[in-house]
Design a protein around this motif. Sequence first.
Motif, PDB file in Angstrom:
ATOM      1  N   VAL A  29       0.846  -1.198   0.000  1.00 34.52           N
ATOM      2  CA  VAL A  29       0.000   0.000   0.000  1.00 34.52           C
ATOM      3  C   VAL A  29       0.878   1.243   0.000  1.00 34.52           C
ATOM      4  CG1 VAL A  29      -1.677   1.325   1.368  1.00 34.52           C
ATOM      5  CG2 VAL A  29      -1.973  -1.149   1.073  1.00 34.52           C
ATOM      6  N   ASN A  31       3.911   1.573  -1.118  1.00 35.44           N
ATOM      7  CA  ASN A  31       4.516   1.729  -2.446  1.00 35.44           C
ATOM      8  C   ASN A  31       3.510   2.239  -3.475  1.00 35.44           C
ATOM      9  OD1 ASN A  31       7.060   0.986  -1.601  1.00 35.44           O
ATOM     10  ND2 ASN A  31       6.766  -1.167  -2.107  1.00 35.44           N
ATOM     11  N   SER A  32       2.266   1.829  -3.347  1.00 36.00           N
ATOM     12  CA  SER A  32       1.223   2.333  -4.249  1.00 36.00           C
ATOM     13  C   SER A  32       1.060   3.841  -4.097  1.00 36.00           C
ATOM     14  CB  SER A  32      -0.107   1.633  -3.971  1.00 36.00           C
ATOM     15  OG  SER A  32      -0.031   0.273  -4.299  1.00 36.00           O
ATOM     16  N   SER A  36       2.008   6.578  -7.019  1.00 37.58           N
ATOM     17  CA  SER A  36       0.940   7.448  -7.507  1.00 37.58           C
ATOM     18  C   SER A  36       1.241   8.930  -7.260  1.00 37.58           C
ATOM     19  CB  SER A  36      -0.390   7.087  -6.851  1.00 37.58           C
ATOM     20  OG  SER A  36      -0.391   7.476  -5.492  1.00 37.58           O
ATOM     21  N   GLN A  88      -6.824  -2.679   0.823  1.00 38.72           N
ATOM     22  CA  GLN A  88      -5.546  -2.951   0.173  1.00 38.72           C
ATOM     23  C   GLN A  88      -5.680  -3.364  -1.290  1.00 38.72           C
ATOM     24  OE1 GLN A  88      -2.656  -5.004   2.484  1.00 38.72           O
ATOM     25  NE2 GLN A  88      -1.519  -5.715   0.725  1.00 38.72           N
ATOM     26  N   LEU A  92      -4.240  -1.121  -4.462  1.00 33.93           N
ATOM     27  CA  LEU A  92      -3.268  -1.614  -5.443  1.00 33.93           C
ATOM     28  C   LEU A  92      -3.818  -1.499  -6.866  1.00 33.93           C
ATOM     29  CD1 LEU A  92      -1.992  -4.795  -3.553  1.00 33.93           C
ATOM     30  CD2 LEU A  92      -0.978  -2.513  -3.591  1.00 33.93           C
ATOM     31  N   GLU A  93      -5.062  -1.882  -7.045  1.00 38.79           N
ATOM     32  CA  GLU A  93      -5.673  -1.806  -8.380  1.00 38.79           C
ATOM     33  C   GLU A  93      -5.834  -0.363  -8.832  1.00 38.79           C
ATOM     34  OE1 GLU A  93      -9.814  -3.009 -10.631  1.00 38.79           O
ATOM     35  OE2 GLU A  93      -9.212  -4.159  -8.869  1.00 38.79           O
ATOM     36  N   ALA A  95      -4.178   2.284  -7.876  1.00 41.13           N
ATOM     37  CA  ALA A  95      -2.867   2.878  -8.144  1.00 41.13           C
ATOM     38  C   ALA A  95      -2.349   2.437  -9.501  1.00 41.13           C
ATOM     39  CB  ALA A  95      -1.876   2.506  -7.044  1.00 41.13           C
ATOM     40  N   SER A  96      -2.581   1.173  -9.850  1.00 37.45           N
ATOM     41  CA  SER A  96      -2.095   0.676 -11.143  1.00 37.45           C
ATOM     42  C   SER A  96      -2.832   1.318 -12.316  1.00 37.45           C
ATOM     43  CB  SER A  96      -2.206  -0.847 -11.218  1.00 37.45           C
ATOM     44  OG  SER A  96      -3.548  -1.247 -11.330  1.00 37.45           O
ATOM     45  N   LEU A 100      -5.804   6.403  -7.807  1.00 36.13           N
ATOM     46  CA  LEU A 100      -5.772   6.192  -6.364  1.00 36.13           C
ATOM     47  C   LEU A 100      -6.437   7.344  -5.612  1.00 36.13           C
ATOM     48  CD1 LEU A 100      -4.954   4.424  -3.997  1.00 36.13           C
ATOM     49  CD2 LEU A 100      -2.718   5.543  -4.012  1.00 36.13           C
TER      50      LEU A 100
END
Length: 141
Positions: A29, A31-32, A36, A88, A92-93, A95-96, A100
Amino acid sequence: MPGSSVGTSRLRMLAHVVELIVELELPLVHNSFLLSGLPCSQVAMLWLTQYFLNFLDWPEISNFVALAVVLGADFQVYFCVAILHHLQSGVLESASHGVLGPFLAERPIQSFRVGDHLDFLQSLQLRHRPLVDSYLAMIVD
């Protein structure tokens, strides 16, 4: 008191500590957030200044306030971390996909029930209360 300078300083400090604990407890999380470009503390500050209004259902807002009053101000930090733990996979999704900020700041938090996360909250308290209390002590007086 969110409107006062001491209240704002206190909330900023709590938001900062949320970020520190997320880095330790939820590295993916964290790192996301880094990838972002959105500071975790900014989201925590938003949630805390609004007491989770428009983010959580009223019973969960009441639980948030009750935890902080009964168990200590440090539970505001653990509560934010527990929400990020709960979210979580969505974090992650989102942010990808580069969304976010809207995911966390513009939508209600779905399916979060503090009762489902009490063990996690208590484990956070056991591991991090000295750290949180040391930061809270900096702004007292």
